[in-house]
Enzyme design. Structure first.
Site, PDB file in Angstrom:
ATOM      1  N   GLY A   1      38.603  14.235  16.973  1.00  0.00           N
ATOM      2  CA  GLY A   1      38.581  15.656  16.798  1.00  0.00           C
ATOM      3  C   GLY A   1      39.878  16.454  16.295  1.00  0.00           C
ATOM      4  O   GLY A   1      40.743  15.447  16.713  1.00  0.00           O
TER       5      GLY A   1
ATOM      6  N   CYS B   1      39.095   8.360  20.194  1.00  0.00           N
ATOM      7  CA  CYS B   1      39.916   8.866  19.502  1.00  0.00           C
ATOM      8  C   CYS B   1      40.618  10.757  20.526  1.00  0.00           C
ATOM      9  O   CYS B   1      41.239  10.311  20.796  1.00  0.00           O
ATOM     10  CB  CYS B   1      40.220   9.375  17.923  1.00  0.00           C
ATOM     11  SG  CYS B   1      41.571   9.516  17.199  1.00  0.00           S
ATOM     12  N   TYR B   2      40.404  11.117  19.880  1.00  0.00           N
ATOM     13  CA  TYR B   2      41.338  12.754  20.794  1.00  0.00           C
ATOM     14  C   TYR B   2      40.237  12.659  21.969  1.00  0.00           C
ATOM     15  O   TYR B   2      40.736  13.249  22.978  1.00  0.00           O
ATOM     16  CB  TYR B   2      40.109  13.892  20.385  1.00  0.00           C
ATOM     17  CG  TYR B   2      40.585  15.244  20.939  1.00  0.00           C
ATOM     18  CD1 TYR B   2      41.723  15.951  20.351  1.00  0.00           C
ATOM     19  CD2 TYR B   2      39.677  15.653  22.160  1.00  0.00           C
ATOM     20  CE1 TYR B   2      41.492  17.117  21.341  1.00  0.00           C
ATOM     21  CE2 TYR B   2      39.884  16.467  22.504  1.00  0.00           C
ATOM     22  CZ  TYR B   2      40.978  17.734  22.035  1.00  0.00           C
ATOM     23  OH  TYR B   2      41.355  19.312  23.094  1.00  0.00           O
TER      24      TYR B   2
ATOM     25  N   HIS C   1      38.362   4.373  15.428  1.00  0.00           N
ATOM     26  CA  HIS C   1      37.565   5.642  15.781  1.00  0.00           C
ATOM     27  C   HIS C   1      36.601   4.097  14.842  1.00  0.00           C
ATOM     28  O   HIS C   1      36.435   3.203  13.523  1.00  0.00           O
ATOM     29  CB  HIS C   1      37.338   5.789  14.125  1.00  0.00           C
ATOM     30  CG  HIS C   1      37.996   7.182  14.464  1.00  0.00           C
ATOM     31  ND1 HIS C   1      37.371   8.648  14.664  1.00  0.00           N
ATOM     32  CD2 HIS C   1      39.192   7.880  13.909  1.00  0.00           C
ATOM     33  CE1 HIS C   1      38.272   9.823  14.786  1.00  0.00           C
ATOM     34  NE2 HIS C   1      39.165   9.019  14.522  1.00  0.00           N
TER      35      HIS C   1
ATOM     36  N   GLU D   1      33.233   3.857  15.413  1.00  0.00           N
ATOM     37  CA  GLU D   1      31.854   4.607  14.424  1.00  0.00           C
ATOM     38  C   GLU D   1      31.884   4.678  13.107  1.00  0.00           C
ATOM     39  O   GLU D   1      31.112   4.404  12.111  1.00  0.00           O
ATOM     40  CB  GLU D   1      31.438   6.340  14.942  1.00  0.00           C
ATOM     41  CG  GLU D   1      32.580   6.874  14.026  1.00  0.00           C
ATOM     42  CD  GLU D   1      33.632   7.058  15.233  1.00  0.00           C
ATOM     43  OE1 GLU D   1      34.838   6.447  16.251  1.00  0.00           O
ATOM     44  OE2 GLU D   1      34.484   8.748  14.600  1.00  0.00           O
TER      45      GLU D   1
ATOM     46  N   SER E   1      10.666  22.847  -1.452  1.00  0.00           N
ATOM     47  CA  SER E   1      11.471  22.518  -2.690  1.00  0.00           C
ATOM     48  C   SER E   1      11.399  21.417  -3.105  1.00  0.00           C
ATOM     49  O   SER E   1      12.104  21.510  -4.561  1.00  0.00           O
ATOM     50  CB  SER E   1      13.168  22.348  -1.738  1.00  0.00           C
ATOM     51  OG  SER E   1      13.274  21.221  -1.256  1.00  0.00           O
ATOM     52  N   GLY E   2      11.064  20.197  -2.938  1.00  0.00           N
ATOM     53  CA  GLY E   2      11.228  18.988  -3.780  1.00  0.00           C
ATOM     54  C   GLY E   2      12.214  18.135  -3.298  1.00  0.00           C
ATOM     55  O   GLY E   2      12.258  17.242  -3.612  1.00  0.00           O
ATOM     56  N   GLY E   3      12.285  19.164  -2.357  1.00  0.00           N
ATOM     57  CA  GLY E   3      13.548  17.900  -1.605  1.00  0.00           C
ATOM     58  C   GLY E   3      13.120  16.902  -0.498  1.00  0.00           C
ATOM     59  O   GLY E   3      11.902  16.780  -0.447  1.00  0.00           O
ATOM     60  N   VAL E   4      14.012  15.834   0.027  1.00  0.00           N
ATOM     61  CA  VAL E   4      12.882  14.866   1.174  1.00  0.00           C
ATOM     62  C   VAL E   4      12.948  15.555   1.931  1.00  0.00           C
ATOM     63  O   VAL E   4      11.445  15.385   2.201  1.00  0.00           O
ATOM     64  CB  VAL E   4      14.509  13.822   0.792  1.00  0.00           C
ATOM     65  CG1 VAL E   4      13.765  12.492   1.871  1.00  0.00           C
ATOM     66  CG2 VAL E   4      14.727  13.309  -0.139  1.00  0.00           C
ATOM     67  N   ASP E   5      13.429  16.179   2.174  1.00  0.00           N
ATOM     68  CA  ASP E   5      13.349  17.157   3.965  1.00  0.00           C
ATOM     69  C   ASP E   5      12.191  17.441   4.321  1.00  0.00           C
ATOM     70  O   ASP E   5      11.425  17.236   4.857  1.00  0.00           O
ATOM     71  CB  ASP E   5      14.629  17.732   4.840  1.00  0.00           C
ATOM     72  CG  ASP E   5      16.297  16.909   3.553  1.00  0.00           C
ATOM     73  OD1 ASP E   5      15.915  16.191   4.417  1.00  0.00           O
ATOM     74  OD2 ASP E   5      16.876  17.210   4.377  1.00  0.00           O
ATOM     75  N   SER E   6      12.182  18.717   2.533  1.00  0.00           N
ATOM     76  CA  SER E   6      10.856  19.859   3.004  1.00  0.00           C
ATOM     77  C   SER E   6       9.855  19.036   2.546  1.00  0.00           C
ATOM     78  O   SER E   6       8.515  18.930   3.354  1.00  0.00           O
ATOM     79  CB  SER E   6      10.668  20.647   2.475  1.00  0.00           C
ATOM     80  OG  SER E   6      11.189  20.559   0.420  1.00  0.00           O
ATOM     81  N   THR E   7       9.435  17.553   2.067  1.00  0.00           N
ATOM     82  CA  THR E   7       8.751  16.759   2.215  1.00  0.00           C
ATOM     83  C   THR E   7       7.840  16.539   3.031  1.00  0.00           C
ATOM     84  O   THR E   7       6.784  15.980   3.001  1.00  0.00           O
ATOM     85  CB  THR E   7       8.751  15.507   0.932  1.00  0.00           C
ATOM     86  OG1 THR E   7       9.606  16.904  -0.624  1.00  0.00           O
ATOM     87  CG2 THR E   7       7.631  15.533  -0.017  1.00  0.00           C
TER      88      THR E   7
ATOM     89  N   LYS F   1      19.061  12.298   8.827  1.00  0.00           N
ATOM     90  CA  LYS F   1      18.177  11.546   7.071  1.00  0.00           C
ATOM     91  C   LYS F   1      17.672  10.103   7.245  1.00  0.00           C
ATOM     92  O   LYS F   1      16.401  10.136   6.676  1.00  0.00           O
ATOM     93  CB  LYS F   1      19.149  11.902   6.076  1.00  0.00           C
ATOM     94  CG  LYS F   1      18.856  11.912   4.942  1.00  0.00           C
ATOM     95  CD  LYS F   1      19.106  13.117   4.336  1.00  0.00           C
ATOM     96  CE  LYS F   1      18.136  13.379   3.147  1.00  0.00           C
ATOM     97  NZ  LYS F   1      18.350  15.435   2.667  1.00  0.00           N
TER      98      LYS F   1
END
Ligand code: XMP
Length: 606
Positions: A54, A81-82, A169, A171, A221-227, A372
């Protein structure tokens, strides 16, 4: 309560929590992100706890703090880190500003190779550091397990209580053996096994429970998620209980609508209504130049069209209809779902009207716990084509944020000094500098070298130094079509169908060329932006142009989670092909390649 056997990431701010959460899942454990202050009681059942990095100092007023009782839960704890400093601070050690602020590469030497975090790893390797403070005095019961030249306690360990801290870090991909260290920690936690395949079945159960005997209306919407969400709802609930709506705003990519319909055909998904509202959208955008105002108009009209169509189709709450959304995990956090996550932007799935419906139990978001890459895997499992689910992310307002418009040329009052041939672009674009959003000019650099398509190395570093030293600029681009600054002409006006068509054409060329290489999946996103000016002499195809003079910006970026990004380096041959093909489109005179990272630029120009 947290999911039993999961690994909980306590979010101490910054952009790190999701990166850690996503990595943990790839290692086969479910991860959840919670605010730093979550009580130990609520964490009962977790298999392990990670405290994220952070931007603040542990001794700063109002900085994220943790419930000390979490150390008594008996599960392994890892601070990064933090988080590492917070462990020291909470358990009686001492944290102070380091000799120097350290950003970037550092070599660590493992001093205690018997620590499970480092077992079997080399004695010395490179890590990525980003800190001003450091742990100066270890808390009781801890030993130092790794050091670097500038940071004495680069890692610490309490064997008995299974508490680990790392200043670097682990990650990020720049840290060598990062995933291996994380895997060693995750294994030590003995989490409940988790995979997207097994989770998909569970999501199915959840959907049935939440929807009960109702039906779901879903905007695609045509995007990956909503499809993927729409496909999943169809699979779980059956076609009869789902209705999709795709609003064609006129700001979609070339052949996008047809592409979606074709992907659904083999899955027998026919319950998608396509509503061509493009005339309405272009009318609403007439005379609008301000980026935020454009977004607002597009968003508002979207809701209006959705409302109208659902009324026309009699999809009423009283008749058992609810709303489906393709919200994914980072969308729920980015809007301030956790206290310390930076507020980046209000996601369109979380505007007030929708939030009210969520509170009333009228919204189902089947992907809300997924990242994603997991959504993509799920999409492939459901039978959607690989190319469709691995498409680059695309903003909700579509090409609307990629058509820059202005009534008249806009130039900065102070130009500052740039030592080489350059052109200040007569439009502004959005950036992020310090903690805030900026709206400033871009400067274009030119090279007379024979080898125009090989961006001079010096220009890449100027993309960092210019915005840092000249306040008027937040972006640096390189001109791939001209060796020196030409005289330019401005084409005033707002978003129109003709401009959208022009950009659609250039965007299609770029993506076709990119797909021909094997770079499509390594480049994270590749916006193509239309600028409202061209050259006085006209480009090669200008005689046929009927839409005025324009230019195109290529914006290929590498990124992990879109919070930060680098300009992606492309092979010279690819830049040449793209430039030549774009210049042959009537109405486009110049081509630029955006070299800016985020910060100081954003990925999109608006
Ligand atoms: P920026 O330009 O802020 O973009 O660096 C970060 C990521 O978010 C996408 N983006 C959006 N996505 N609705 C979306 O669904 C939006 O309004 C929006 N604005 C930006 C952008 O494409 C990038 O992936």
């Amino acid at each position: 309560m947290v999911r039993k056997g999961s690994i909980v990431i306590l979010d101490c701010g910054g952009q790190y929590a999701h990166l850690i959460g996503n990595r943990v899942r790839r290692l086969g454990a479910f991860s959840e992100i919670r605010v730093a202050e979550t009580s130990a009681k609520e964490l009962t059942g977790a298999a392990g706890i990670i405290l994220s990095g952070g931007p603040q100092s542990v001794y700063e007023q109002g900085s994220p703090q943790i419930d000390p009782v979490i150390f008594d839960l008996g599960v392994p704890v890892l601070g990064i880190c933090y988080g590492h400093q917070l462990i020291a601070h909470t358990l009686g050690g001492e944290v102070k500003p380091g000799k120097i602020k350290e950003y970037g590469h550092a070599d660590i030497t493992i001093t205690q190779p018997q620590s499970p975090l480092f077992s079997g790893l080399p004695k010395m390797y490179g890590v990525w550091m980003s800190h001003g403070d450091e742990v100066k005095v270890l808390p009781a019961g801890f030993i130092c397990t790794a050091s670097s030249d500038t940071c004495n306690i680069a890692s610490m360990w309490n064997e008995e209580r299974r508490i680990f801290g790392v200043q670097f870090h682990l990650e990020v991909t720049h840290t060598q053996h990062g995933m291996e260290m994380l895997k060693r920690f995750v294994d030590l936690c003995k989490p409940a096994p988790w995979s997207i395949e097994s989770y998909a079945k569970e999501i199915g159960r959840q959907i049935r429970e939440e929807v009960k005997d109702r039906k779901v209306f879903m905007l695609v919407s045509g995007g990956v998620d909503s499809t993927v969400a729409f496909t999943l709802l169809n699979e779980v609930l059956g076609r009869g209980r789902v209705q999709g709506l795709l609003v064609d705003t006129g700001l979609m990519r070339k052949n996008e609508v047809v592409g979606i319909q074709e992907a659904f055909e083999p899955l027998q998904i026919t319950n998608l209504r396509i509503e061509d509202a493009s005339d309405e959208f272009f009318a609403a955008l007439k005379g609008v130049y301000d980026p935020e105002e454009k977004r607002k108009r597009i968003g508002d009209l979207f809701l209006k069209v959705q409302k109208r169509v659902s009324e026309e189709m009699h999809l009423k709450v009283e008749d058992g209809w609810m709303l489906g959304q393709g919200t994914i995990y980072p969308d729920t956090i980015e809007t301030g779902g956790t206290k310390h996550a930076d507020h980046i932007k209000t996601h369109h799935n979380r505007v007030q009207a929708v939030q009210d419906m969520i509170d009333a139990g009228l919204v189902i978001e089947p992907l809300k716990d997924l990242y994603k890459d997991e959504v993509r895997k799920l999409g492939e499992e459901l039978g959607l084509p690989h190319d469709l689910v691995w498409r680059h992310p695309f903003p909700g307002p579509g090409l609307g944020v990629r058509i820059l418009c202005a009534e008249e040329p806009n130039l900065p009052k102070e130009k500052g000094s740039v030592a080489i041939p350059h052109l200040v672009l007569p439009v502004r674009s959005v950036g992020v500098q310090g903690d805030g959003r900026t709206y400033r000019h871009a400067v274009a650099l030119f090279s007379a070298s024979e080898d125009t398509f090989n961006v001079p190395h010096a220009f890449r570093s100027m993309a960092t130094t210019i915005p840092n030293t000249v306040p008027a600029f937040n972006r640096v681009v390189f001109c791939t079509s001209h060796a020196e600054p030409p005289s330019i002409v401005f084409t005033p006006g707002a978003i129109t169908r003709e401009r959208a068509d022009l950009l659609r054409e250039a965007d299609a060329v770029v993506h076709e060329e990119l797909r021909r290489t094997d770079l499509y999946e390594t480049v994270w996103q590749f916006p193509v932006v239309l600028l409202p000016f061209g050259t006085r002499d006209g480009g090669p195809a200008s005689a046929k142009a009927t839409v005025g003079r324009h230019s195109i910006v290529l914006r290929p970026v590498e990124s992990q989670e879109a919070m930060t990004a680098n300009a992606a380096a492309l092979p010279a041959t690819l830049i040449r092909r793209m430039t030549e093909r774009i210049l042959s489109i009537p109405g486009i005179d110049m081509v630029f390649l955006d070299l800016t990272s985020k910060p100081p630029g954003t990925i999109e120009w608006e």
